[in-house]
Design a protein around this motif. Structure first.
Motif, PDB file in Angstrom:
ATOM      1  N   TYR A  22       0.825  -1.211   0.000  1.00 30.33           N
ATOM      2  CA  TYR A  22       0.000   0.000   0.000  1.00 30.33           C
ATOM      3  C   TYR A  22       0.856   1.258   0.000  1.00 30.33           C
ATOM      4  CZ  TYR A  22      -3.953   2.989   1.388  1.00 30.33           C
ATOM      5  OH  TYR A  22      -4.935   3.958   1.430  1.00 30.33           O
ATOM      6  N   ALA A  23       1.874   1.299   0.857  1.00 29.39           N
ATOM      7  CA  ALA A  23       2.742   2.479   0.935  1.00 29.39           C
ATOM      8  C   ALA A  23       3.494   2.705  -0.376  1.00 29.39           C
ATOM      9  CB  ALA A  23       3.723   2.329   2.096  1.00 29.39           C
ATOM     10  N   VAL A  24       4.045   1.642  -0.943  1.00 30.54           N
ATOM     11  CA  VAL A  24       4.792   1.764  -2.194  1.00 30.54           C
ATOM     12  C   VAL A  24       3.885   2.224  -3.329  1.00 30.54           C
ATOM     13  CG1 VAL A  24       6.060   0.470  -3.956  1.00 30.54           C
ATOM     14  CG2 VAL A  24       6.578   0.113  -1.542  1.00 30.54           C
ATOM     15  N   SER A  25       2.668   1.697  -3.392  1.00 27.97           N
ATOM     16  CA  SER A  25       1.747   2.083  -4.471  1.00 27.97           C
ATOM     17  C   SER A  25       1.349   3.556  -4.364  1.00 27.97           C
ATOM     18  CB  SER A  25       0.505   1.184  -4.453  1.00 27.97           C
ATOM     19  OG  SER A  25      -0.250   1.366  -3.264  1.00 27.97           O
ATOM     20  N   ILE A  26       1.163   4.055  -3.143  1.00 25.88           N
ATOM     21  CA  ILE A  26       0.857   5.478  -2.975  1.00 25.88           C
ATOM     22  C   ILE A  26       2.028   6.331  -3.443  1.00 25.88           C
ATOM     23  CG2 ILE A  26       0.427   7.298  -1.280  1.00 25.88           C
ATOM     24  CD1 ILE A  26      -1.150   5.266   0.361  1.00 25.88           C
ATOM     25  N   ALA A  27       3.239   5.918  -3.107  1.00 26.38           N
ATOM     26  CA  ALA A  27       4.423   6.648  -3.554  1.00 26.38           C
ATOM     27  C   ALA A  27       4.513   6.678  -5.078  1.00 26.38           C
ATOM     28  CB  ALA A  27       5.679   6.013  -2.956  1.00 26.38           C
ATOM     29  N   LEU A  28       4.232   5.550  -5.735  1.00 29.40           N
ATOM     30  CA  LEU A  28       4.267   5.501  -7.199  1.00 29.40           C
ATOM     31  C   LEU A  28       3.187   6.389  -7.804  1.00 29.40           C
ATOM     32  CD1 LEU A  28       4.868   1.673  -7.750  1.00 29.40           C
ATOM     33  CD2 LEU A  28       6.518   3.533  -8.086  1.00 29.40           C
ATOM     34  N   LEU A  29       2.002   6.405  -7.183  1.00 24.59           N
ATOM     35  CA  LEU A  29       0.914   7.248  -7.682  1.00 24.59           C
ATOM     36  C   LEU A  29       1.280   8.723  -7.582  1.00 24.59           C
ATOM     37  CD1 LEU A  29      -2.023   7.442  -8.723  1.00 24.59           C
ATOM     38  CD2 LEU A  29      -2.761   7.447  -6.330  1.00 24.59           C
ATOM     39  N   ILE A  30       1.858   9.117  -6.453  1.00 25.69           N
ATOM     40  CA  ILE A  30       2.293  10.500  -6.267  1.00 25.69           C
ATOM     41  C   ILE A  30       3.303  10.884  -7.341  1.00 25.69           C
ATOM     42  CG2 ILE A  30       3.599  12.051  -4.761  1.00 25.69           C
ATOM     43  CD1 ILE A  30       2.333  10.578  -2.379  1.00 25.69           C
ATOM     44  N   ALA A  31       4.286  10.010  -7.557  1.00 25.07           N
ATOM     45  CA  ALA A  31       5.329  10.300  -8.536  1.00 25.07           C
ATOM     46  C   ALA A  31       4.757  10.425  -9.944  1.00 25.07           C
ATOM     47  CB  ALA A  31       6.389   9.200  -8.494  1.00 25.07           C
ATOM     48  N   GLN A  32       3.830   9.531 -10.303  1.00 26.19           N
ATOM     49  CA  GLN A  32       3.258   9.558 -11.649  1.00 26.19           C
ATOM     50  C   GLN A  32       2.453  10.818 -11.892  1.00 26.19           C
ATOM     51  OE1 GLN A  32       1.188   5.959 -12.635  1.00 26.19           O
ATOM     52  NE2 GLN A  32       0.631   6.644 -14.695  1.00 26.19           N
ATOM     53  N   VAL A  33       1.634  11.209 -10.918  1.00 25.18           N
ATOM     54  CA  VAL A  33       0.812  12.415 -11.080  1.00 25.18           C
ATOM     55  C   VAL A  33       1.684  13.662 -11.109  1.00 25.18           C
ATOM     56  CG1 VAL A  33      -0.961  13.852  -9.987  1.00 25.18           C
ATOM     57  CG2 VAL A  33      -1.243  11.365 -10.064  1.00 25.18           C
ATOM     58  N   ARG A  34       2.680  13.725 -10.225  1.00 24.40           N
ATOM     59  CA  ARG A  34       3.532  14.918 -10.167  1.00 24.40           C
ATOM     60  C   ARG A  34       4.346  15.085 -11.454  1.00 24.40           C
ATOM     61  NH1 ARG A  34       4.845  18.322  -6.243  1.00 24.40           N
ATOM     62  NH2 ARG A  34       4.007  17.012  -4.581  1.00 24.40           N
ATOM     63  N   MET A  35       4.856  13.994 -11.987  1.00 24.47           N
ATOM     64  CA  MET A  35       5.661  14.095 -13.203  1.00 24.47           C
ATOM     65  C   MET A  35       4.806  14.478 -14.411  1.00 24.47           C
ATOM     66  SD  MET A  35       8.561  11.098 -12.979  1.00 24.47           S
ATOM     67  CE  MET A  35       7.369   9.764 -12.767  1.00 24.47           C
ATOM     68  N   ALA A  36       3.576  13.981 -14.480  1.00 22.58           N
ATOM     69  CA  ALA A  36       2.722  14.289 -15.626  1.00 22.58           C
ATOM     70  C   ALA A  36       2.178  15.714 -15.558  1.00 22.58           C
ATOM     71  CB  ALA A  36       1.577  13.288 -15.697  1.00 22.58           C
ATOM     72  N   GLY A  37       1.837  16.176 -14.364  1.00 27.93           N
ATOM     73  CA  GLY A  37       1.330  17.532 -14.200  1.00 27.93           C
ATOM     74  C   GLY A  37       0.097  17.792 -15.044  1.00 27.93           C
ATOM     75  N   ALA A  38       0.087  18.918 -15.766  1.00 33.05           N
ATOM     76  CA  ALA A  38      -1.062  19.311 -16.571  1.00 33.05           C
ATOM     77  C   ALA A  38      -1.301  18.365 -17.736  1.00 33.05           C
ATOM     78  CB  ALA A  38      -0.877  20.732 -17.089  1.00 33.05           C
ATOM     79  N   GLU A  39      -0.301  17.581 -18.095  1.00 33.28           N
ATOM     80  CA  GLU A  39      -0.428  16.639 -19.214  1.00 33.28           C
ATOM     81  C   GLU A  39      -0.926  15.276 -18.759  1.00 33.28           C
ATOM     82  OE1 GLU A  39       0.044  17.868 -22.208  1.00 33.28           O
ATOM     83  OE2 GLU A  39       0.535  19.768 -21.217  1.00 33.28           O
ATOM     84  N   LEU A  40      -1.405  15.163 -17.548  1.00 36.16           N
ATOM     85  CA  LEU A  40      -1.836  13.879 -17.006  1.00 36.16           C
ATOM     86  C   LEU A  40      -2.965  13.272 -17.837  1.00 36.16           C
ATOM     87  CD1 LEU A  40      -1.762  11.787 -14.651  1.00 36.16           C
ATOM     88  CD2 LEU A  40      -3.484  13.191 -13.508  1.00 36.16           C
TER      89      LEU A  40
END
Length: 459
Positions: free
Chosen positions: A330-348
């Motif tokens: 659960y903790a690792v998946s939340i970290a991956l989700l945060i990273a994916q959303v932050r890197m994509a930004g407005a282009e998500l």
């Protein structure tokens, strides 16, 4: 039938989120009124859960299940027929009060009517059902709004509970009746102190962030601490005098039960805040239709269902180590989700989040389901109603706490925006920032479980 009772109470916690724009437009509700439409249910639900559990102990869990379901059905009809915002707020409070009667009977009845592997499987199905209810609140709610069945608009999300409730009332006779062996009068002084204390705790947690934490919110939190301390003292005095308290404080003094309650508070604080933040991201930030937004989120249920079904077998074999593994996932998946959303930004692109959402759901299923079974298994059957009320209250307090903290982080990030042109990017940044609390809470759960599994008190 017990699972259906659990489903409808959690479903109505989440379904309102997708309907807020329609409700606001249809009734001409102000922003403050919308806040109380959402919060009224949660407040009434959380405040009277312990009392609901004790009433089931005293007067019969099947009886209270049927009474609670009947009241919930009537309140749902009133919500669907509400002519103005004030009426809807009152009906939502009645819904919450009915849920507080109904919900603890689900936990307690499973605890006293099933044993061993059957109990683990039953709680596994319950955990899966509650997770699906939260997801269905967004997916089914979005679908109903999109279809606009019978031209009812937002009203259909409440009126759908009426036929479901009538069916559940008729089928409740098949639930075995159970009650505590001791049946003294209910401790109404304890009810008043606990209800007032929890109200003063939950109101500022839910409403304070939206009002930038005004002075009354701090006074309310201080009064909550004082009232809950007084409640603890009054309960101990009642027990020493030979009476049956609303909550036997020796229950919370048990290290395993107390630890389990804290873990449940932390885990559920991440769940509600995650659902709300994701809905804001994809609907308000990215402009998706409620049904499409729910469809993007729905694959999370796949991971949750599979994990919930597998969890009882894994816990039976590996004990607490299986829960530790689930918490790490659960903790690792939340970290991956945060990273994916932050890197994509407005282009998500929301569809690209589906794989990690499946893993997030699996992590929730692996930890939520077995924790409930584990913690309630620490208490005697005679305390099942009391314990279920306490645990359910910790869930609601945790949900309010998570929404409050994530709301502060989310809104603070949005406040740094530079206009509507940057809306998608700002919401992506706000989601990633808000989820830092969830990541911290999930990591804390991992640490506590690792420490305690080494010491083996949860075995």
């Amino acid at each position: 039938m017990l699972l259906l009772g659990g489903f409808v109470t959690i479903f109505d916690l989440f379904v309102v989120n997708v309907a807020i724009p329609s409700v606001q437009l249809g009734l001409g509700a102000s922003f403050a009124q919308i806040g109380f439409i959402v919060a009224g249910y949660e407040l009434a639900f959380g405040v009277l859960l312990i009392t609901g559990g004790r009433l089931g102990d005293l007067f019969g869990r099947r009886r209270l299940f049927a009474v609670g379901m009947a009241a919930f059905t009537v309140a749902s009809a009133l919500c669907g027929l509400a002519p103005n915002p004030g009426f809807l707020i009152g009906a939502r409070v009645l819904q919450g009060l009915a849920s507080a009667l109904l919900f603890p009977q689900v936990y307690a009845s499973i605890r006293v009517n099933f044993n061993g592997d059957d109990c683990r499987r039953a709680f596994g199905l319950l955990g899966m059902t509650l997770g699906l209810a939260a997801i269905a609140g967004q997916l089914l709610g979005g679908g109903l709004l999109h279809a606009d069945a019978f031209g009812l608009g937002w009203r259909c999300i409440f009126l759908i509970n009426v036929p479901v409730g009538l069916f559940a009332i008729g089928a409740a006779r098949h639930i075995p009746e159970s009650r505590a062996l001791q049946r003294p009068a209910l401790d109404w002084t304890g009810v008043a102190l606990a209800s007032a204390g929890l109200t003063m705790l939950l109101v500022p947690l839910i409403e304070g962030p939206g009002q930038d934490w005004p002075a009354w919110s701090y006074w309310s939190l201080g009064m909550a601490v004082a009232l809950l301390a007084l409640f603890h003292r009054q309960q101990e005095q009642r027990r020493r005098a030979g009476g049956l308290p609303l909550v036997d404080m020796r229950l919370l003094a048990q290290p395993r039960f107390a630890l389990g309650a804290v873990l449940i508070l932390l885990v559920y604080s991440t769940s509600s805040s995650f659902f709300l933040s994701f809905a804001l991201l994809v609907q308000t930030g990215l402009g998706l239709d409620p049904f499409i937004a729910g469809s993007i989120f729905a694959p999370c249920s796949v991971g949750f269902v599979l994990a919930s079904l597998a969890a009882p077998r894994l816990v039976a074999r590996w004990r607490t180590r299986a829960i530790v593994a689930g918490a790490l996932v659960y903790a690792v998946s939340i970290a991956l989700l945060i990273a994916q959303v932050r890197m994509a930004g407005a282009e998500l692109v929301p569809a690209r989040l589906i794989p990690v959402l499946v893993v997030v759901g699996a992590g929730q299923g692996f930890i939520m389901t077995p924790l409930l079974n584990l913690v309630l298994g620490f208490v005697d059957e005679t305390q099942a109603g009391m314990a279920s009320g306490v645990i359910s209250t910790f869930q609601q307090v945790g949900a309010a706490l998570g929404v409050a903290v994530v709301g502060i982080l989310f809104s603070a990030t949005l406040a740094q925006g530079n206009g509507s042109a940057a809306q998608a990017g700002q919401y992506a940044s706000a989601f990633a920032t808000g989820m830092l609390y969830n990541l911290g809470a999930a990591l804390l759960v991992c640490v506590l479980l690792l420490i305690e599994s080494t010491a083996s008190p949860l075995e």
